[in-house]
Design a protein around this motif. Structure first.
Motif, PDB file in Angstrom:
ATOM      1  N   VAL A 149       0.860  -1.085   0.077  1.00  0.00           N
ATOM      2  CA  VAL A 149      -0.123  -0.095  -0.092  1.00  0.00           C
ATOM      3  C   VAL A 149       0.952   1.234  -0.025  1.00  0.00           C
ATOM      4  N   THR A 150       1.984   1.315   0.769  1.00  0.00           N
ATOM      5  CA  THR A 150       2.883   2.408   0.967  1.00  0.00           C
ATOM      6  C   THR A 150       3.359   2.507  -0.587  1.00  0.00           C
ATOM      7  N   ALA A 151       3.885   1.509  -1.227  1.00  0.00           N
ATOM      8  CA  ALA A 151       4.544   1.706  -2.443  1.00  0.00           C
ATOM      9  C   ALA A 151       3.810   2.410  -3.486  1.00  0.00           C
ATOM     10  N   ALA A 152       2.416   2.061  -3.292  1.00  0.00           N
ATOM     11  CA  ALA A 152       1.169   2.423  -4.551  1.00  0.00           C
ATOM     12  C   ALA A 152       0.658   3.783  -4.069  1.00  0.00           C
ATOM     13  N   ALA A 153       0.917   4.224  -2.859  1.00  0.00           N
ATOM     14  CA  ALA A 153       0.297   5.735  -2.338  1.00  0.00           C
ATOM     15  C   ALA A 153       1.235   6.694  -2.709  1.00  0.00           C
TER      16      ALA A 153
ATOM     17  N   GLU B 279      -9.480   3.704  -5.888  1.00  0.00           N
ATOM     18  CA  GLU B 279      -8.411   3.635  -6.634  1.00  0.00           C
ATOM     19  C   GLU B 279      -7.272   3.103  -6.078  1.00  0.00           C
ATOM     20  N   LEU B 280      -6.713   3.600  -4.999  1.00  0.00           N
ATOM     21  CA  LEU B 280      -5.848   2.912  -4.172  1.00  0.00           C
ATOM     22  C   LEU B 280      -5.771   1.377  -4.169  1.00  0.00           C
ATOM     23  N   ALA B 281      -7.120   0.848  -3.958  1.00  0.00           N
ATOM     24  CA  ALA B 281      -7.237  -0.446  -3.684  1.00  0.00           C
ATOM     25  C   ALA B 281      -6.885  -1.194  -5.041  1.00  0.00           C
ATOM     26  N   ARG B 282      -7.242  -0.504  -6.245  1.00  0.00           N
ATOM     27  CA  ARG B 282      -7.017  -1.057  -7.490  1.00  0.00           C
ATOM     28  C   ARG B 282      -5.705  -0.913  -7.919  1.00  0.00           C
ATOM     29  N   LEU B 283      -4.603  -0.202  -7.267  1.00  0.00           N
ATOM     30  CA  LEU B 283      -3.248  -0.174  -7.715  1.00  0.00           C
ATOM     31  C   LEU B 283      -2.391  -1.022  -6.995  1.00  0.00           C
ATOM     32  N   VAL B 284      -2.797  -1.725  -5.895  1.00  0.00           N
ATOM     33  CA  VAL B 284      -2.158  -2.616  -4.866  1.00  0.00           C
ATOM     34  C   VAL B 284      -2.556  -4.038  -5.634  1.00  0.00           C
ATOM     35  N   PRO B 285      -1.506  -4.866  -5.396  1.00  0.00           N
ATOM     36  CA  PRO B 285      -1.585  -6.284  -5.653  1.00  0.00           C
ATOM     37  C   PRO B 285      -3.039  -6.891  -4.992  1.00  0.00           C
TER      38      PRO B 285
ATOM     39  N   ALA C  67       0.565   9.057  -8.894  1.00  0.00           N
ATOM     40  CA  ALA C  67      -0.218   7.888  -9.322  1.00  0.00           C
ATOM     41  C   ALA C  67      -1.566   7.896  -9.554  1.00  0.00           C
ATOM     42  N   PHE C  68      -2.198   9.197  -9.195  1.00  0.00           N
ATOM     43  CA  PHE C  68      -3.880   9.463  -9.192  1.00  0.00           C
ATOM     44  C   PHE C  68      -4.058  10.642 -10.211  1.00  0.00           C
TER      45      PHE C  68
ATOM     46  N   VAL D 140      -6.421  -1.872   2.365  1.00  0.00           N
ATOM     47  CA  VAL D 140      -6.808  -0.465   1.952  1.00  0.00           C
ATOM     48  C   VAL D 140      -8.146  -0.040   2.706  1.00  0.00           C
ATOM     49  N   HIS D 141      -7.905   1.208   3.618  1.00  0.00           N
ATOM     50  CA  HIS D 141      -9.012   1.872   4.148  1.00  0.00           C
ATOM     51  C   HIS D 141      -9.856   0.891   5.008  1.00  0.00           C
TER      52      HIS D 141
END
Length: 228
Positions: free
Chosen positions: A13-17, A44-50, A21-22, A57-58
Motif C-alpha cells: 500500500v505504501t508503494a502504491a500511495a 483507486e488505491l485498492a485497484r493499484l495494489v496487488p 499515481a492518481f 486499504v481503508h
C-alpha cells in the motif's frame, strides 16, 4: 503490525500511495458525488495494489477519519511555518525594543496625542503580543493535534478488540496524539486551532496598523528600511 492484514500488505500500500499515481482532477469530480474525495481515493488505491493487499486499504476506517487526520497533519505543517515567521517577527521586535528603549515619541490615545512614551515600549508591546500568540499556537500543536480513527460510528467495531491498539499505532506513526475518544462530532480541536491562528493574525494586524499610522507622511515617526 497489528496482525490484521496479510504480510507485506503495508509495504504494498505504501508503494502504491504516491500522489503522481492518481488522477487528481478525476478524484475531484468523483468527490462531488459523495461530498468528499476519500471513497474514490480508497477505491483507486485498492485497484493499484496487488489483489492480496487490497483488503488492507481503508480497513476499519471511515472517510472522516482520513479527512480529519489529514487536516491535523496539514495543521501541524502550517503551525510550524507560522511559528517560524512569528519567531522572526518577535526577534525583530525585541531588537527594536532594545535599540529604542530611550527613544522618545508621542503616546496616543484614540489617535490623539497623550503623554510621552518611548518607541522601545511600543516595540516591547509588539513583542509581548507575538510571544503570547506563539504560546497559544504551541499549546495547540502540543496537545490538540490528534489522530482521528473511529470507523463508521466511532466504535472501531470492524477491527474488534484490536481497534484501540491500531489507533495508537497509527497515531505513533503519524506523530499525532491519541484522543480519549474519536472526535467525529467534537470539533473543538478544529476551533481551537483556528482560534489560535486568528489570535496570531490579530497581533500581526495590530503591528501592521501601528506601522502604517506612524509612517504616514504627516507623522513620519517610523519608516521602512529599503533594499533588504
Amino acid at each position: 503490525a497489528a496482525g490484521l492484514a496479510a504480510p507485506g500488505a503495508g509495504a504494498a500500500v505504501t508503494a502504491a500511495a504516491r500522489a503522481d499515481a492518481f488522477d487528481l482532477a478525476g478524484l475531484g469530480q468523483q468527490a462531488a458525488r459523495t461530498g468528499n474525495p476519500v471513497p474514490a481515493l480508497s477505491r483507486e488505491l485498492a485497484r493499484l495494489v496487488p489483489p492480496d493487499a487490497a483488503a488492507a486499504v481503508h480497513k476499519g476506517a471511515t472517510s472522516q477519519d482520513i479527512i480529519d487526520t489529514a487536516a491535523m497533519l496539514l495543521a501541524r505543517q502550517a503551525l510550524t511555518a507560522i511559528d517560524a515567521d512569528l519567531a522572526a517577527a518577535a526577534a525583530a521586535a525585541a531588537g527594536l525594543a532594545e535599540a529604542h528603549r530611550d527613544t522618545l515619541m508621542i503616546g496616543r490615545t484614540l489617535l490623539q496625542q497623550a503623554v510621552p512614551v518611548t518607541f522601545g515600549l511600543v516595540a516591547a508591546g509588539w513583542l509581548t503580543g507575538l510571544d503570547e500568540a506563539r504560546g497559544a499556537l504551541a499549546r495547540v500543536a502540543a496537545s490538540r493535534l490528534a489522530v482521528q480513527f473511529g470507523g463508521a460510528a466511532g466504535t472501531l467495531a470492524a477491527l474488534g478488540d484490536a481497534g484501540p491498539g491500531v489507533a495508537a499505532r497509527l497515531a505513533a506513526e503519524l506523530g499525532l496524539a491519541v484522543p480519549t475518544l474519536p472526535w467525529h462530532t467534537d470539533r473543538l480541536r478544529i476551533i481551537e486551532t483556528g482560534a489560535a491562528c486568528a489570535g496570531a493574525t490579530g497581533v500581526l494586524g495590530k503591528i501592521a496598523r501601528d506601522v502604517t499610522l506612524l509612517a504616514q507622511s504627516e507623522v513620519a515617526e517610523v519608516h521602512e528600511r529599503g533594499g533588504d
